[in-house]
Design a protein around this motif. Structure first.
Motif, PDB file in Angstrom:
ATOM      1  N   UNK A  57      -6.574  -0.583 -11.598  1.00 14.99           N
ATOM      2  CA  UNK A  57      -5.955   0.126 -10.475  1.00 14.99           C
ATOM      3  C   UNK A  57      -5.885  -0.763  -9.239  1.00 14.99           C
ATOM      4  N   UNK A  58      -6.962  -1.503  -8.978  1.00 12.47           N
ATOM      5  CA  UNK A  58      -6.964  -2.401  -7.821  1.00 12.47           C
ATOM      6  C   UNK A  58      -5.894  -3.475  -7.940  1.00 12.47           C
ATOM      7  N   UNK A  59      -5.747  -4.023  -9.136  1.00  9.35           N
ATOM      8  CA  UNK A  59      -4.713  -5.041  -9.368  1.00  9.35           C
ATOM      9  C   UNK A  59      -3.326  -4.447  -9.164  1.00  9.35           C
ATOM     10  N   UNK A  60      -3.124  -3.229  -9.667  1.00  6.20           N
ATOM     11  CA  UNK A  60      -1.813  -2.591  -9.540  1.00  6.20           C
ATOM     12  C   UNK A  60      -1.470  -2.330  -8.078  1.00  6.20           C
ATOM     13  N   UNK A  61      -2.441  -1.862  -7.292  1.00  2.00           N
ATOM     14  CA  UNK A  61      -2.205  -1.608  -5.867  1.00  2.00           C
ATOM     15  C   UNK A  61      -1.884  -2.904  -5.130  1.00  2.00           C
ATOM     16  N   UNK A  62      -2.605  -3.967  -5.475  1.00  3.87           N
ATOM     17  CA  UNK A  62      -2.352  -5.260  -4.842  1.00  3.87           C
ATOM     18  C   UNK A  62      -0.939  -5.758  -5.128  1.00  3.87           C
ATOM     19  N   UNK A  63      -0.531  -5.659  -6.399  1.00  5.64           N
ATOM     20  CA  UNK A  63       0.806  -6.125  -6.776  1.00  5.64           C
ATOM     21  C   UNK A  63       1.884  -5.260  -6.126  1.00  5.64           C
ATOM     22  N   UNK A  64       1.631  -3.938  -6.006  1.00  2.75           N
ATOM     23  CA  UNK A  64       2.595  -3.051  -5.348  1.00  2.75           C
ATOM     24  C   UNK A  64       2.790  -3.435  -3.892  1.00  2.75           C
ATOM     25  N   UNK A  65       1.700  -3.799  -3.220  1.00  2.00           N
ATOM     26  CA  UNK A  65       1.799  -4.181  -1.806  1.00  2.00           C
ATOM     27  C   UNK A  65       2.512  -5.525  -1.644  1.00  2.00           C
ATOM     28  N   UNK A  66       2.274  -6.424  -2.583  1.00  4.40           N
ATOM     29  CA  UNK A  66       2.847  -7.759  -2.462  1.00  4.40           C
ATOM     30  C   UNK A  66       4.277  -7.813  -2.979  1.00  4.40           C
ATOM     31  N   UNK A  67       4.585  -7.045  -4.017  1.00  2.00           N
ATOM     32  CA  UNK A  67       5.912  -7.074  -4.614  1.00  2.00           C
ATOM     33  C   UNK A  67       6.560  -5.690  -4.525  1.00  2.00           C
TER      34      UNK A  67
END
Length: 306
Positions: free
Chosen positions: A142-152
């Motif tokens: 979930x943390x990885x997904x949130x990070x990628x959503x914010x960046x991309x």
């Protein structure tokens, strides 16, 4: 700037082949988990782990011969710098008298001084460890997904997360299929795999985003070509990064002690799966979602009257 790169192989055109192979592996893994389940070690099932230091070099055959009269089933591994350490794993929770009897037997049969560190995992503790492990993997994903959503964007986040979950599942499935033991180092290997896997995917997606700034793709054919070029532009970097870690993990697997062989094996499987999914799953998945997105029509500039 010119971002044209020779496309040696069309990954997007052959995406359905990759999806089919991946789906077959997932089905095989699910079947294995349903019928064979996981070969849980002491960390996740109740039992006793004895880490024993011996005052001289020994072999596994000597240990088995010394303990042939022991009534409890065990798995023995010999390691240490001078082959002077033995780990005994029992599926049962042994009491103090049983462990003391095993130590006495080893000392007499091996004609050596022995000392031990004993870890006992009761059923309730094993269940708690299992639950915490599941939560750790879910929170990391979930943390990885949130990070990628914010960046991309959310499509990239979804494609990347599906891919890293696939990588983790493949490691678990193969360990279930071949009945390798699952313990805490295995979980560490899976989480490390997720970290390396998302790094590969971020590199590819970052290049895709950069190329789209200079050459916006408005048609599916243009988008497919842009993704293929981005993959090939980052291919060397991804291969070198994975290969560096792969060589180290392979050396640990071949020359390391028995206690970390399964950790390195899980890393090897995860690294190969991560490299595969970054190229053959993540990017094609994003293409499938992106190609159906409606292209916003650019507003025509207002005409000026002379």
């Amino acid at each position: 700037m010119n971002f044209e790169t020779k496309v040696r192989f069309d990954f997007i055109k052959n995406r359905n082949k990759f999806f089919l192979v991946s789906l077959i592996l997932i089905v095989v893994g699910i079947v294995s988990l349903l019928f064979q389940q996981l070969n849980l070690g002491v960390d996740f099932s109740s039992g006793t782990n004895m880490d024993i230091a011996v005052s001289k070099s020994i072999t596994k055959e000597q240990v088995d011969e010394a303990l042939q009269q022991v009534e409890h089933d065990y798995v023995a591994t010999v390691g240490g710098t001078n082959s002077d350490r033995v780990t005994l794993r029992f599926k049962e929770v042994l009491d103090q008298n049983a462990t003391k009897a095993i130590m006495t037997t080893l000392e007499e049969k091996l004609s050596a001084e022995v000392s031990s560190e004993i870890n006992v995992v009761i059923p309730s503790m094993a269940r708690e460890l299992g639950e915490k492990t599941i939560w750790a993997v879910l929170i990391a994903s979930l943390g990885i997904m949130l990070y990628v959503m914010l960046r991309f964007e959310w499509r990239i986040a979804l494609a990347a997360n599906i891919s890293i979950l696939y990588d983790g599942f493949i490691v678990v499935a193969l360990f279930s299929l071949f009945r390798f033991e699952v313990d805490m180092p295995f979980i560490a290997a899976v989480l490390t795999t997720i970290g390396y896997s998302i790094n590969d995917k971020i590199v590819v997606f970052d290049r895709i985003r950069e190329n789209m700034r200079y050459s916006p793709a408005k048609k599916p054919e243009q988008l497919a070509n842009l993704i293929n070029q981005s993959i090939w532009q980052t291919m060397a970097r991804n291969i070198y990064t994975v290969l560096t870690v792969f060589v180290v993990a392979l050396a640990i697997f071949l020359f390391g002690s028995e206690s970390i062989k399964l950790f390195s094996l899980a890393m090897l499987i995860g690294l190969v799966s991560g490299a595969y999914s970054s190229i053959c799953i993540a990017s094609p998945l994003w293409y499938v979602m992106k190609k159906n997105q409606k292209v916003k029509k650019q507003s025509k500039p207002a005409s000026t009257s002379s």
